[in-house]
Design an enzyme around this catalytic site. Sequence first.
Site, PDB file in Angstrom:
ATOM      1  N   TYR A  33      60.666   3.461  22.266  1.00  0.00           N
ATOM      2  CA  TYR A  33      60.661   3.404  21.071  1.00  0.00           C
ATOM      3  C   TYR A  33      59.868   3.985  20.777  1.00  0.00           C
ATOM      4  O   TYR A  33      58.988   5.285  21.155  1.00  0.00           O
ATOM      5  CB  TYR A  33      59.897   1.543  20.116  1.00  0.00           C
ATOM      6  N   ARG A  52      59.737  13.182  21.890  1.00  0.00           N
ATOM      7  CA  ARG A  52      59.085  11.717  22.855  1.00  0.00           C
ATOM      8  C   ARG A  52      59.922  11.025  23.223  1.00  0.00           C
ATOM      9  O   ARG A  52      59.998  10.903  24.164  1.00  0.00           O
ATOM     10  CB  ARG A  52      57.857  12.288  22.287  1.00  0.00           C
ATOM     11  N   ARG A 100      72.704 -11.792  32.067  1.00  0.00           N
ATOM     12  CA  ARG A 100      70.851 -10.839  32.905  1.00  0.00           C
ATOM     13  C   ARG A 100      71.234 -10.576  34.271  1.00  0.00           C
ATOM     14  O   ARG A 100      71.647 -11.410  35.180  1.00  0.00           O
ATOM     15  CB  ARG A 100      69.706 -11.687  32.692  1.00  0.00           C
ATOM     16  N   HIS A 102      69.482  -7.570  36.620  1.00  0.00           N
ATOM     17  CA  HIS A 102      68.158  -6.555  37.033  1.00  0.00           C
ATOM     18  C   HIS A 102      69.056  -4.894  36.914  1.00  0.00           C
ATOM     19  O   HIS A 102      68.789  -3.788  36.176  1.00  0.00           O
ATOM     20  CB  HIS A 102      67.871  -6.281  37.893  1.00  0.00           C
ATOM     21  N   LYS A 147      57.466   5.645  25.973  1.00  0.00           N
ATOM     22  CA  LYS A 147      56.940   4.656  25.313  1.00  0.00           C
ATOM     23  C   LYS A 147      57.681   3.583  25.064  1.00  0.00           C
ATOM     24  O   LYS A 147      58.477   3.157  24.337  1.00  0.00           O
ATOM     25  CB  LYS A 147      57.172   5.794  23.633  1.00  0.00           C
ATOM     26  N   GLU A 180      42.607   5.318  27.338  1.00  0.00           N
ATOM     27  CA  GLU A 180      43.094   6.009  26.196  1.00  0.00           C
ATOM     28  C   GLU A 180      42.992   4.281  25.122  1.00  0.00           C
ATOM     29  O   GLU A 180      41.607   3.991  26.302  1.00  0.00           O
ATOM     30  CB  GLU A 180      44.873   6.039  25.721  1.00  0.00           C
ATOM     31  N   LEU A 204      49.741   7.549  26.533  1.00  0.00           N
ATOM     32  CA  LEU A 204      50.694   8.287  25.935  1.00  0.00           C
ATOM     33  C   LEU A 204      49.620   9.342  25.161  1.00  0.00           C
ATOM     34  O   LEU A 204      49.488   9.299  24.632  1.00  0.00           O
ATOM     35  CB  LEU A 204      50.755   7.139  24.617  1.00  0.00           C
TER      36      LEU A 204
HETATM   37  C1  LIG Z   1      48.742   2.783  23.479  1.00  0.00           C
HETATM   38  C2  LIG Z   1      48.971   3.726  22.890  1.00  0.00           C
HETATM   39  N1  LIG Z   1      48.313   5.102  22.867  1.00  0.00           N
HETATM   40  C3  LIG Z   1      48.126   6.016  21.902  1.00  0.00           C
HETATM   41  C4  LIG Z   1      48.994   6.058  20.623  1.00  0.00           C
HETATM   42  C5  LIG Z   1      49.213   6.489  19.415  1.00  0.00           C
HETATM   43  O1  LIG Z   1      49.914   7.753  19.566  1.00  0.00           O
HETATM   44  P1  LIG Z   1      50.344   8.226  18.211  1.00  0.00           P
HETATM   45  O2  LIG Z   1      49.592   8.552  17.868  1.00  0.00           O
HETATM   46  O3  LIG Z   1      52.116   9.162  18.694  1.00  0.00           O
HETATM   47  O4  LIG Z   1      51.088   7.267  17.465  1.00  0.00           O
HETATM   48  C6  LIG Z   1      49.991   4.727  20.108  1.00  0.00           C
HETATM   49  C7  LIG Z   1      51.020   4.911  19.407  1.00  0.00           C
HETATM   50  O5  LIG Z   1      51.060   4.317  18.127  1.00  0.00           O
HETATM   51  C8  LIG Z   1      50.385   3.751  21.625  1.00  0.00           C
HETATM   52  O6  LIG Z   1      51.311   2.626  21.336  1.00  0.00           O
END
Ligand SMILES: Cc1ncc(COP(=O)(O)O)c(C=O)c1O
Length: 285
Positions: A33, A52, A100, A102, A147, A180, A204
Amino acid sequence: VPEIAFLNSAYMPIEDAKISINDRGFVYGDGVYEVMVAYGGHPFRMHQHLQRLKRSAAEIRLALTSSVEEIERVMMEGIERAGFDDTMVYLQFTRGVAPRKHSFPANTKPTFVATFREKPITSEQTRRDGVNLVTIEDLRWGACFVKSIALLPNVLAYQQAQDSEAFEAILHAADGVVHECSVSNIFFVQDGRIVTPAKTNKNLHGITRRAVLDFANDLDIPTSEEAVQLDAILAADEVFLSGTTFEVLGAVKIDDRNIANGTVGPVTQRVAAHFRLTIEQGRYE
Ligand SMILES: Cc1ncc(COP(=O)(O)O)c(C=O)c1O
């Protein structure tokens, strides 16, 4: 104003957008997403978000059935139809609907969903006062740069933060290396320098994170992307978060202990102000 969804090939009110219980997004969390914000109809850093998305899809071997140009058209029409001042655009692709099992289904088209909602407002008081953080051990997999819609560890960490009356959870390895936060990237300021964890497979690679580093460069503030220990964050002059929906937000407490004097610091304020200015000046890419 109605919230709008785009499902496979048509726009509809969000409540009317329905998918099968056999959708692999529902069954396996098998999808990717993006979230972006359109300010007055202009998506911020759209091409970076779409690049991305392409990379996330490629990493999980999901063949996008729409080109970047088609996705862009779906977005622009959805934003226009929704008619909000600032729109939060959500895009999701799953590996489609199949019984379903895998292994990847043969000849199954991915499900494409987009939603268009009003961008949530972060109150001026929250921006002024800053937010509280908690620290949680990161239990996620080794491809956090994807993502992925499979967000259970993020959901649990975010909920644990909320249960502690905190805004966010700092996710760190057992050895104290900070990755993060559960829905955002993290920065700290030490001796006038802005520092953030380097891009790895445990975080991310945020688009807002990139924007903050670019803004720091505009402002002649030195930056560093490096391995960051929790201790360094706890002892920092300032800490702030970056994320698409709230942009830049100062943090003032970690696990109930003040960061420095417990107020949003001057470097954080400069970066946040530069973000506002960038939008006001219409520099969306
Ligand atoms: C785990 C995670 N880290 C960081 C971010 C921030 O990323 P972005 O600046 O691309 O929204 C997000 C998304 O919002 C996220 O889900």
